[in-house]
Motif scaffolding. Structure first.
Motif, short mmCIF file in Angstrom:
data_model
loop_
_atom_site.label_atom_id
_atom_site.label_comp_id
_atom_site.label_asym_id
_atom_site.label_seq_id
_atom_site.Cartn_x
_atom_site.Cartn_y
_atom_site.Cartn_z
N ALA A 195 35.58 45.43 30.83
CA ALA A 195 37.20 44.94 30.92
C ALA A 195 37.19 43.30 30.34
CB ALA A 195 37.70 45.12 32.25
N THR A 196 37.86 43.08 29.60
CA THR A 196 38.41 41.70 29.31
C THR A 196 39.04 41.09 30.66
OG1 THR A 196 38.90 42.26 27.03
CG2 THR A 196 39.62 40.09 27.83
N SER A 197 39.74 41.87 31.31
CA SER A 197 40.20 41.71 32.54
C SER A 197 40.98 43.03 33.02
CB SER A 197 41.54 40.69 32.39
OG SER A 197 41.75 40.16 33.88
N TYR A 219 42.00 41.02 41.06
CA TYR A 219 41.75 40.85 39.60
C TYR A 219 40.13 41.20 39.22
CZ TYR A 219 46.26 39.19 38.02
OH TYR A 219 47.48 39.09 37.67
N GLY A 220 39.79 41.61 38.39
CA GLY A 220 38.48 41.38 37.53
C GLY A 220 38.58 40.53 36.72
N VAL A 221 37.56 39.73 36.49
CA VAL A 221 37.11 38.67 35.34
C VAL A 221 38.51 37.72 35.57
CG1 VAL A 221 36.45 38.74 33.16
CG2 VAL A 221 36.65 40.83 34.19
N ALA A 222 38.83 37.42 36.80
CA ALA A 222 39.75 36.16 36.84
C ALA A 222 39.00 35.11 37.56
CB ALA A 222 40.84 36.55 37.72
N GLY A 223 37.64 35.30 37.79
CA GLY A 223 36.85 34.44 38.23
C GLY A 223 35.41 35.06 38.42
N ASN A 258 41.33 31.98 37.87
CA ASN A 258 40.70 30.95 37.25
C ASN A 258 39.69 31.50 36.32
OD1 ASN A 258 39.48 28.51 36.54
ND2 ASN A 258 38.36 28.44 38.48
N PRO A 259 40.22 32.13 35.22
CA PRO A 259 39.15 32.74 34.31
C PRO A 259 38.54 31.70 33.41
CG PRO A 259 41.43 33.13 33.49
CD PRO A 259 41.63 32.46 34.88
N ARG A 260 37.44 32.23 32.79
CA ARG A 260 36.74 31.21 31.91
C ARG A 260 36.69 31.81 30.47
NH1 ARG A 260 31.15 32.21 31.08
NH2 ARG A 260 30.81 34.29 32.16
N LYS A 267 39.85 31.66 27.87
CA LYS A 267 40.49 31.52 29.19
C LYS A 267 42.19 31.50 28.83
CE LYS A 267 41.60 27.63 32.36
NZ LYS A 267 40.89 27.89 33.62
N GLU A 268 42.79 30.97 27.62
CA GLU A 268 44.25 30.97 27.73
C GLU A 268 44.49 32.60 27.39
OE1 GLU A 268 42.11 29.08 25.96
OE2 GLU A 268 42.60 26.99 26.96
#
Ligand SMILES: Cc1cc2nc3c(=O)[nH]c(=O)nc-3n(C[C@H](O)[C@H](O)[C@H](O)COP(=O)(O)OP(=O)(O)OC[C@H]3O[C@@H](n4cnc5c(N)ncnc54)[C@H](O)[C@@H]3O)c2cc1C
Ligand code: FES
Ligand code: FES
Lengths: 294, 167
Positions: A195-197, A219-223, A258-260, A267-268
């Motif tokens: 997942a990208t997210s 969320y997954g991949v939000a932090g 707070n994704p990276r 991130k955007e």
């Protein structure tokens, strides 16, 4: 041939706990679909393993007397999806498990491994966290129960003591009764992709289906680890089902995540899809729960 | 120097019970290829991504490259060699791959055949979209998948028609 130094085989949970104490350097291998890949890559080359894969008592889903759903840690993704208890009470978890890899991975990968790896993109982790799952660990002094949010310590680190293994994942009746949920995996491909997210939301509505009694989102991949976004949850509780609250939910979620930037996405871009995932998951959860829109 | 660890395991392989001593570090694909000469089991990636090594274990699809050989103890393992009749006649699904030109270089074919065989055994009728989802763990770098789906669909329809005829 794998570059493994030694393999110890546990035939029961007690056996596994004993081996954990006797061989503290050894790693647990369940289905191996994370571990064997790391060994192949050389990251864990030469390691010692304790195989728990053949402990059949850790497979399957059951309902305890008090209504708690008990998922044995070695239950495969495919078995979670096919299970009738899951389909009846937390179908979103079966749907999330069905998003993992492809059929072969869903047969070998375990739900225990998907949480013990401490990985933020793990497809079942966000739904388990969105349902306030409880992690059951068994060690030399018996069982220990840890809320899943506390189980995750930091990226790839979870709260398992040196003498313990994870034996089950529990979902309490108060956490699932009356709730309907939806999981969205955003990835570049329809299968065999990480997942990208990911986003898992669920809601409980009032009797007349017009008001949000409770809403949860993870969320997954939000932090670095799966993340609940309380600002989103607080923003809609007690409010009437409407398009406005869907927007408020998304805005709340974006305050917390707070994704990276990684090679998979910036991130955007992740922030953009995370807002959209909140909208879609809440809307679909409300629809599944029979919500009446004002 | 690593001391070697072996384990004696007994399992059903293509319908026959076998007992063998395996190096505990071997994957199921290592064992099937090296110890039993079953070279239909291909090694494409050896990290679970491509499906070329797919075999059935107790009737379900597994990537044998990420399945430890010791875990086969007591299980029922089926490879493409097990689909062929004693007189060498190939099975319906293999023939369908030939008829539909679903094979180019052929490296992915045994894996696809085993995934397809599993689907045919369920006795269910799958839509083309469902077939795509069920075959998503198998990669082909040559055919573009269209003919592969055609082959599986054809064999599925033929088996379902045969079953319906018998009932
Ligand atoms: C091709 C491929 C595609 C994949 N696609 C996805 C995907 O789409 N989504 C996804 O979420 N994952 C994916 N994965 C990752 C993997 O399949 C999952 O994370 C799976 O849940 C791992 O479970 P396992 O039992 O195989 O883990 P293992 O590799 O056996 O273990 C993983 C980690 O958890 C620990 N562990 C496992 N079980 C226990 C236990 N009971 N007690 C204590 N510690 C334990 C191990 O020590 C290890 O550190 C993919 C993997 C591959 C190879
Ligand atoms: S060789 Fe096993 S999946 Fe590629
Ligand atoms: S035919 Fe060449 S990889 Fe499929």
């Amino acid at each position: 041939m794998y570059d493994i130094n030694k393999i110890y085989e546990a035939n029961s949970v007690e056996d596994a706990v004993r081996l954990r104490m006797e061989e503290p350097q050894a790693r647990i291998i369940a289905g191996g679909s994370d571990l064997l890949i790391s060994i192949r890559a050389g990251d864990l080359a030469g390691c010692d393993l304790i195989s728990i894969y053949t402990i059949d008592e850790l497979r399957g889903v059951s309902l305890d007397d008090d209504g708690t759903i008990r998922i044995g840690s070695l239950t495969s993704f495919a078995a979670v999806t096919k299970n009738e208890i899951i389909q009846k009470y937390v179908r979103v978890l079966g749907e999330a498990a069905d998003k993992v890899g492809g059929p072969q991975i869903r047969n070998i990968g375990t739900i225990g491994g998907n949480t013990c790896n401490g990985v933020t993109s793990a497809d079942t982790a966000s739904t388990l966290m969105a349902y306030d799952a409880i992690i059951e660990l068994t060690g030399s002094e018996g069982k220990r129960l840890v809320p899943i949010e506390e189980f995750y310590l930091r990226a790839k680190r979870v709260d398992i003591h040196p003498d313990e293994i994870q034996t089950a994942i529990l979902i309490r009746p108060e956490s699932y009764r009356g709730y309907e949920g939806f999981y969205y995996k955003y990835a570049m491909r329809g299968a065999m992709d990480i997942a990208t997210s990911g986003c898992s939301a669920n809601v409980k509505l009032s009797e007349d289906k017009k008001t949000i009694v409770d809403a949860r989102i993870c969320y997954g991949v939000a932090g670095p680890i799966p993340m609940r976004t309380r600002s989103a949850e607080q923003a809609v509780k007690g409010l009437p089902v409407s398009k406005e609250i869907v927007e408020a939910f998304a805005a709340g979620a974006l305050q917390d995540v707070n994704p990276r930037t990684s090679w998979r996405a910036t991130k955007e871009f992740r922030l953009h899809i995370q807002g959209e995932l909140a909208r879609r998951c809440l809307t679909e959860s409300i629809n599944r729960a029979g919500g009446i829109w004002s | 120097m690593i001391e070697k660890q072996f384990k004696t395991i007994t399992f059903t392989l293509n319908g026959k019970q076998v007992t063998t001593s395996v190096d505990m570090r071997e994957s199921l694909s290592d064992m099937l290829r090296n110890d039993f000469g079953l070279t239909s089991v291909k090694k494409g990636c050896e990290v679970g991504e491509c499906g070329a090594c797919t075999v059935l274990v107790n009737g379900e699809v597994f990537a044998s490259c990420i399945f430890l050989a010791i875990w086969a103890d007591g299980k029922d393992v089926l490879t493409v060699e097990g689909l062929v009749d004693v007189d060498g006649t190939i099975s319906d699904i293999q023939q369908a791959f030939i008829d539909e030109t679903a094979v180019q270089c052929g490296f992915c074919t045994p894996g696809f055949i085993m995934s397809a065989e599993h689907l045919l055994r369920t006795g269910k009728r799958y839509t083309r979209d469902e077939l795509r989802k069920e075959l998503a763990g198998n990669m082909c770098r040559c055919t573009g998948y269209h003919n592969i789906i055609n082959a599986v669909e054809k064999a599925m329809n033929a088996r379902l028609a045969k079953k319906a005829g018998k009932e």
